[in-house]
Design a protein around this motif. Structure first.
Motif, PDB file in Angstrom:
ATOM      1  N   ARG A   9       0.830  -1.211   0.000  1.00  0.00           N
ATOM      2  CA  ARG A   9       0.000   0.000   0.000  1.00  0.00           C
ATOM      3  C   ARG A   9       0.865   1.263   0.000  1.00  0.00           C
ATOM      4  NH1 ARG A   9      -3.114  -3.669   2.931  1.00  0.00           N
ATOM      5  NH2 ARG A   9      -2.295  -3.075   4.975  1.00  0.00           N
TER       6      ARG A   9
ATOM      7  N   VAL B 156      -1.779   4.290  -1.471  1.00  0.00           N
ATOM      8  CA  VAL B 156      -3.222   4.229  -1.247  1.00  0.00           C
ATOM      9  C   VAL B 156      -3.493   3.820   0.199  1.00  0.00           C
ATOM     10  CG1 VAL B 156      -3.725   3.663  -3.653  1.00  0.00           C
ATOM     11  CG2 VAL B 156      -3.460   1.809  -1.991  1.00  0.00           C
ATOM     12  N   SER B 157      -4.657   4.194   0.682  1.00  0.00           N
ATOM     13  CA  SER B 157      -5.070   3.835   2.031  1.00  0.00           C
ATOM     14  C   SER B 157      -5.564   2.392   2.067  1.00  0.00           C
ATOM     15  CB  SER B 157      -6.189   4.762   2.508  1.00  0.00           C
ATOM     16  OG  SER B 157      -7.366   4.535   1.747  1.00  0.00           O
TER      17      SER B 157
ATOM     18  N   ARG C 121      -9.106   2.234   0.518  1.00  0.00           N
ATOM     19  CA  ARG C 121      -9.144   2.153  -0.949  1.00  0.00           C
ATOM     20  C   ARG C 121      -8.660   0.792  -1.425  1.00  0.00           C
ATOM     21  NH1 ARG C 121      -7.410   6.720  -5.305  1.00  0.00           N
ATOM     22  NH2 ARG C 121      -9.655   7.069  -5.138  1.00  0.00           N
ATOM     23  N   PHE C 122      -7.625   0.283  -0.818  1.00  0.00           N
ATOM     24  CA  PHE C 122      -7.029  -0.986  -1.225  1.00  0.00           C
ATOM     25  C   PHE C 122      -8.043  -2.127  -1.146  1.00  0.00           C
ATOM     26  CE2 PHE C 122      -4.441  -4.806  -0.236  1.00  0.00           C
ATOM     27  CZ  PHE C 122      -3.544  -4.787  -1.284  1.00  0.00           C
TER      28      PHE C 122
ATOM     29  N   GLN D  73     -12.469  -0.876  -6.832  1.00  0.00           N
ATOM     30  CA  GLN D  73     -11.280  -0.144  -7.277  1.00  0.00           C
ATOM     31  C   GLN D  73     -10.118  -1.106  -7.542  1.00  0.00           C
ATOM     32  OE1 GLN D  73     -10.617   3.876  -5.609  1.00  0.00           O
ATOM     33  NE2 GLN D  73     -12.100   3.320  -4.032  1.00  0.00           N
TER      34      GLN D  73
ATOM     35  N   ARG E 278       2.464   5.218  -9.059  1.00  0.00           N
ATOM     36  CA  ARG E 278       1.555   6.059  -8.269  1.00  0.00           C
ATOM     37  C   ARG E 278       0.798   7.050  -9.146  1.00  0.00           C
ATOM     38  NH1 ARG E 278       6.422   6.768  -3.929  1.00  0.00           N
ATOM     39  NH2 ARG E 278       5.979   4.888  -2.698  1.00  0.00           N
TER      40      ARG E 278
ATOM     41  N   ILE F   3      -1.955   5.086 -10.882  1.00  0.00           N
ATOM     42  CA  ILE F   3      -3.022   4.729  -9.958  1.00  0.00           C
ATOM     43  C   ILE F   3      -3.941   5.929  -9.730  1.00  0.00           C
ATOM     44  CG2 ILE F   3      -3.558   4.097  -7.571  1.00  0.00           C
ATOM     45  CD1 ILE F   3      -2.523   1.735  -9.072  1.00  0.00           C
ATOM     46  N   GLU F   4      -3.356   7.090  -9.494  1.00  0.00           N
ATOM     47  CA  GLU F   4      -4.170   8.278  -9.251  1.00  0.00           C
ATOM     48  C   GLU F   4      -4.945   8.677 -10.507  1.00  0.00           C
ATOM     49  OE1 GLU F   4      -3.776  12.902  -7.671  1.00  0.00           O
ATOM     50  OE2 GLU F   4      -2.306  11.392  -7.076  1.00  0.00           O
TER      51      GLU F   4
ATOM     52  N   GLU G   9      -7.388  10.483  -3.704  1.00  0.00           N
ATOM     53  CA  GLU G   9      -8.109   9.918  -2.564  1.00  0.00           C
ATOM     54  C   GLU G   9      -8.599  11.033  -1.660  1.00  0.00           C
ATOM     55  OE1 GLU G   9      -7.560   5.967   0.182  1.00  0.00           O
ATOM     56  OE2 GLU G   9      -5.912   6.632  -1.070  1.00  0.00           O
TER      57      GLU G   9
ATOM     58  N   ALA H  54      -6.533  13.129   0.959  1.00  0.00           N
ATOM     59  CA  ALA H  54      -5.109  13.039   0.618  1.00  0.00           C
ATOM     60  C   ALA H  54      -4.542  14.423   0.346  1.00  0.00           C
ATOM     61  CB  ALA H  54      -4.936  12.146  -0.599  1.00  0.00           C
TER      62      ALA H  54
END
Length: 211
Positions: free
Chosen positions: A70, A75-76, A79-80, A85, A198, A201-202, A208, A211
């Protein structure tokens, strides 16, 4: 109702490696398939097999490897573990037990043979598959991208990621503490690969909240 609504209960009740083992003796414990998937998932983590802690909890990457993963993804935990997602589809759905040296045994082959084609067919929105470790790379990468060593395969990540496949595929090492030396010896992984990961992912999931 989508395909996963009927597929996931069947996977959770799977006992193929116990009742009809095709690749060695059955598991040393009652099977407990551990994975997650939602039809809306944009990112898939294709890993090896759950560890003992994940087996006990019934959650994938419920261990220090998951904490590091993570961090790699930025990611938190919330979210994970959102299946809409992130899909988490290991090569073996059950903890395979320990080898004579105390490490985890390889994933059982029955899982991929029985379930993977159906699972990935039920994930139409995937845009990125992270292939973690050699077993997943052997399944998800074509032969011309599989080098003789995991290091060489991961080092070729730009070519693999940018070749235009849909979903895109990114090879990665396992986030286990056993790979601490590998991470130290390959600083490009943290300075070059992780920032790109990263960013992607975003871009796929959005920033997020908080964030």
């Amino acid at each position: 109702m989508n395909e996963l609504d009927t597929l996931l209960p069947r996977i959770r009740n799977c006992r193929v490696c116990r009742d009809c083992p095709r690749h060695g003796p059955p598991l040393p414990h009652e099977p407990r398939p551990v994975m997650q998937a939602g039809a809306g998932a944009r990112v898939c983590i294709a890993s090896q097999a759950p560890g003992n802690k994940a087996h006990q909890k019934g959650l994938p990457f419920y261990d220090p490897s998951g904490v590091r993963l993570r961090e790699w993804l930025a990611v938190s935990e919330e979210r994970f573990y959102d299946p809409e997602q992130f899909a988490i589809v290991p090569m073996g759905f059950c903890f395979p037990g320990y080898d004579s040296k105390g490490g985890d045994l390889p994933p059982r082959r029955e899982c991929a043979e029985t379930w993977h084609e159906s699972v990935f067919a039920a994930l139409p929105n995937l845009s990125l598959i992270l292939v973690i470790g050699q077993y997943a790379q052997r399944y998800h990468l074509p032969k011309w991208h599989r080098e003789k060593t995991l290091t060489a395969t991961v080092a070729n990540w730009r070519t693999i990621l940018e070749e235009g496949r849909e979903p895109a595929v990114l090879p990665m090492p396992h986030p286990s503490w056993r790979n601490n030396a590998w991470i130290r010896n390959n600083p490009w992984f943290e300075t070059e690969l992780l920032p790109e990961l990263r960013q992607r992912i975003e871009a796929l999931l959005g920033p997020e909240s908080g964030a």
